[in-house]
Motif scaffolding. Sequence first.
Motif, PDB file in Angstrom:
ATOM      1  N   ILE A 288       0.958  -1.194  -0.039  1.00 56.33           N
ATOM      2  CA  ILE A 288       0.045   0.087   0.004  1.00 56.33           C
ATOM      3  C   ILE A 288       0.934   1.337  -0.133  1.00 56.33           C
ATOM      4  CG2 ILE A 288      -1.584   1.331   1.242  1.00 56.33           C
ATOM      5  CD1 ILE A 288      -2.900  -1.345   0.278  1.00 56.33           C
ATOM      6  N   HIS A 289       0.781   2.006  -1.266  1.00 53.73           N
ATOM      7  CA  HIS A 289       1.560   3.288  -1.175  1.00 53.73           C
ATOM      8  C   HIS A 289       0.837   4.469  -0.530  1.00 53.73           C
ATOM      9  CE1 HIS A 289       4.512   1.311  -3.530  1.00 53.73           C
ATOM     10  NE2 HIS A 289       3.791   0.808  -4.264  1.00 53.73           N
ATOM     11  N   LEU A 290       1.711   5.312   0.262  1.00 53.23           N
ATOM     12  CA  LEU A 290       0.917   6.371   0.955  1.00 53.23           C
ATOM     13  C   LEU A 290       1.236   7.599  -0.159  1.00 53.23           C
ATOM     14  CD1 LEU A 290       1.693   6.709   4.624  1.00 53.23           C
ATOM     15  CD2 LEU A 290      -0.212   6.026   3.607  1.00 53.23           C
ATOM     16  N   SER A 291       0.159   8.371  -0.514  1.00 48.36           N
ATOM     17  CA  SER A 291       0.368   9.422  -1.472  1.00 48.36           C
ATOM     18  C   SER A 291       0.680  10.775  -0.858  1.00 48.36           C
ATOM     19  CB  SER A 291      -0.999   9.427  -2.376  1.00 48.36           C
ATOM     20  OG  SER A 291      -1.061  10.989  -3.005  1.00 48.36           O
ATOM     21  N   ASP A 292       1.477  11.532  -1.513  1.00 50.58           N
ATOM     22  CA  ASP A 292       1.951  12.779  -0.934  1.00 50.58           C
ATOM     23  C   ASP A 292       0.654  13.486  -1.150  1.00 50.58           C
ATOM     24  OD1 ASP A 292       4.387  12.040  -0.172  1.00 50.58           O
ATOM     25  OD2 ASP A 292       5.369  12.679  -2.024  1.00 50.58           O
ATOM     26  N   ASN A 293       0.117  13.612  -2.157  1.00 50.58           N
ATOM     27  CA  ASN A 293      -1.150  14.599  -2.177  1.00 50.58           C
ATOM     28  C   ASN A 293      -2.305  13.868  -3.141  1.00 50.58           C
ATOM     29  OD1 ASN A 293      -2.860  16.458  -2.927  1.00 50.58           O
ATOM     30  ND2 ASN A 293      -1.453  18.035  -3.508  1.00 50.58           N
ATOM     31  N   PRO A 294      -3.152  13.051  -2.108  1.00 51.78           N
ATOM     32  CA  PRO A 294      -3.958  12.244  -2.939  1.00 51.78           C
ATOM     33  C   PRO A 294      -5.191  13.121  -3.846  1.00 51.78           C
ATOM     34  CG  PRO A 294      -4.360  12.109  -0.608  1.00 51.78           C
ATOM     35  CD  PRO A 294      -2.917  12.702  -0.881  1.00 51.78           C
ATOM     36  N   LYS A 295      -5.430  14.220  -2.985  1.00 49.61           N
ATOM     37  CA  LYS A 295      -6.507  14.905  -3.744  1.00 49.61           C
ATOM     38  C   LYS A 295      -6.146  15.528  -5.124  1.00 49.61           C
ATOM     39  CE  LYS A 295      -9.391  17.154  -0.896  1.00 49.61           C
ATOM     40  NZ  LYS A 295     -10.033  18.106  -0.130  1.00 49.61           N
ATOM     41  N   GLN A 296      -4.832  15.895  -5.362  1.00 46.31           N
ATOM     42  CA  GLN A 296      -4.303  16.417  -6.646  1.00 46.31           C
ATOM     43  C   GLN A 296      -4.482  15.204  -7.537  1.00 46.31           C
ATOM     44  OE1 GLN A 296      -4.354  19.724  -7.291  1.00 46.31           O
ATOM     45  NE2 GLN A 296      -4.323  19.087  -9.461  1.00 46.31           N
ATOM     46  N   GLU A 297      -3.837  13.836  -7.088  1.00 46.27           N
ATOM     47  CA  GLU A 297      -3.716  12.838  -8.045  1.00 46.27           C
ATOM     48  C   GLU A 297      -5.050  12.421  -8.658  1.00 46.27           C
ATOM     49  OE1 GLU A 297      -0.268  10.585  -5.470  1.00 46.27           O
ATOM     50  OE2 GLU A 297      -2.131   9.470  -5.708  1.00 46.27           O
ATOM     51  N   ILE A 298      -6.082  12.489  -7.721  1.00 43.50           N
ATOM     52  CA  ILE A 298      -7.546  12.143  -8.081  1.00 43.50           C
ATOM     53  C   ILE A 298      -7.881  13.154  -9.210  1.00 43.50           C
ATOM     54  CG2 ILE A 298      -9.719  11.828  -7.480  1.00 43.50           C
ATOM     55  CD1 ILE A 298      -9.000  11.022  -4.441  1.00 43.50           C
ATOM     56  N   ILE A 299      -7.750  14.330  -8.969  1.00 42.04           N
ATOM     57  CA  ILE A 299      -8.374  15.422  -9.950  1.00 42.04           C
ATOM     58  C   ILE A 299      -7.610  15.103 -11.186  1.00 42.04           C
ATOM     59  CG2 ILE A 299      -8.272  17.814 -10.446  1.00 42.04           C
ATOM     60  CD1 ILE A 299      -8.361  18.312  -7.397  1.00 42.04           C
ATOM     61  N   ASP A 300      -6.237  15.085 -11.226  1.00 38.93           N
ATOM     62  CA  ASP A 300      -5.596  15.073 -12.314  1.00 38.93           C
ATOM     63  C   ASP A 300      -5.887  13.572 -13.344  1.00 38.93           C
ATOM     64  OD1 ASP A 300      -3.965  17.015 -11.756  1.00 38.93           O
ATOM     65  OD2 ASP A 300      -2.279  15.892 -11.095  1.00 38.93           O
ATOM     66  N   ILE A 301      -6.265  12.470 -12.608  1.00 36.81           N
ATOM     67  CA  ILE A 301      -6.740  11.419 -13.401  1.00 36.81           C
ATOM     68  C   ILE A 301      -8.081  11.473 -13.830  1.00 36.81           C
ATOM     69  CG2 ILE A 301      -7.489   9.028 -12.808  1.00 36.81           C
ATOM     70  CD1 ILE A 301      -4.988   8.580 -11.128  1.00 36.81           C
ATOM     71  N   LEU A 302      -9.186  12.000 -12.976  1.00 41.95           N
ATOM     72  CA  LEU A 302     -10.340  12.172 -13.203  1.00 41.95           C
ATOM     73  C   LEU A 302     -10.498  13.058 -14.458  1.00 41.95           C
ATOM     74  CD1 LEU A 302     -12.257  11.715 -10.217  1.00 41.95           C
ATOM     75  CD2 LEU A 302     -12.179  10.109 -11.797  1.00 41.95           C
ATOM     76  N   LYS A 303      -9.571  14.323 -14.639  1.00 37.42           N
ATOM     77  CA  LYS A 303      -9.784  14.919 -15.682  1.00 37.42           C
ATOM     78  C   LYS A 303      -9.068  14.483 -17.029  1.00 37.42           C
ATOM     79  CE  LYS A 303      -8.404  19.861 -16.951  1.00 37.42           C
ATOM     80  NZ  LYS A 303      -8.065  21.232 -16.072  1.00 37.42           N
TER      81      LYS A 303
END
Length: 367
Positions: free
Chosen positions: A345-360
């Motif tokens: 399980i990898h801890l993300s440094d900024n999960p929110k930004q990652e989610i936004i980038d992928i969904l965009k």
Amino acid sequence: MSLADQVLAVNDDLPIRTHLPVHSGKVRSVYWLTDADSQRLIKEKGYDVAPDAPLAIMVISDRISAFDCIWHGEGGLKGVPGKGAALNAISNHWFKLFKDSGLADSHILDIPHPFVWIVQKAKPVMIEAICRKYITGSMWRAYSKGEREFCGIALPDGLEKDKQLPELLITPSTKGILKGIPGVPEADDVNITRQNIEDNFAAFNFSSADDINRYETLLKEGFGVISEALAAVGQTFVDTKFEFGYVTDAAGNEKLIYMDEVGTPDSSRIWDTAEYDAGNIVENSKEGFRQFLLNHFPDPDILLNKDRMPERDALARDNALPVESLMDVSRTYIGIAEKITGQPIHLSDNPKQEIIDILKAEYGLID
């Protein structure tokens, strides 16, 4: 990068295109997509659902709830690092195993990010389907006070705490407040009998009386599949909660599916088998955190007594827990997820930004 930054505590403020209010639960938030986006994604991604099925983005958080309250830690720590990713990874693993074992599908259509599911709208069965293999927790507390009937099932005298039950028990309770069902109190999470369900199957959202047998089969077989897989990694599956619902596939067939989450440390008790065999209970589930809270506060009755809910809310709001107590939970959740899935399980440094980038970029859901 502080610990608090690695935690996704607020998950209902993402700029996902939606025309309805975001529904935020204790742990997950749901964004209903517009009809145009739902239909576009069904076509683009080839999901096996009705062409006009409503879809949603479900985003998990790292928040931790126990005793119906959300808890936080010192230093601005608003959740448990790695908890959300661990829960999703475990559920994904079991849902796939259920499907591969020929049991039933789930509500999940796609997994864009470790914190995110794309799900289809389901008609929920209004039952929390609880399966128990051992007598412990609330059932033991009631049994030790002399109760012998649970959800219409009679238990014999002489059972011992934390020991295996004579058979796998299904002890259902209501999901939400159901009104107008004879013999069922109008309150959330009250125990019900199989007879209650049979007599009022439509009120519980079952499409037919035959589906009561189907749900019990899926419950027992699902429990068995998880139990066997956990035994292979030195863990004992003690009890769990499943939820079910109905969806319609692309061919127009209605089917009963698993939904919500399955076999996670939030919805189940999981014990370390070697420790159990040696006479110790080592929890690889949220039960360990519940026990910590009961020991941490001088008046545990506040946490156990539903009549003291205002005091309990204040306790959770006004008390920052030691960081180490939340890191204990983090280690438990990440550890059991890695055992179950065989993947880190990898801890993300900024999960929110990652989610936004992928969904965009990959789903066109961010303006």
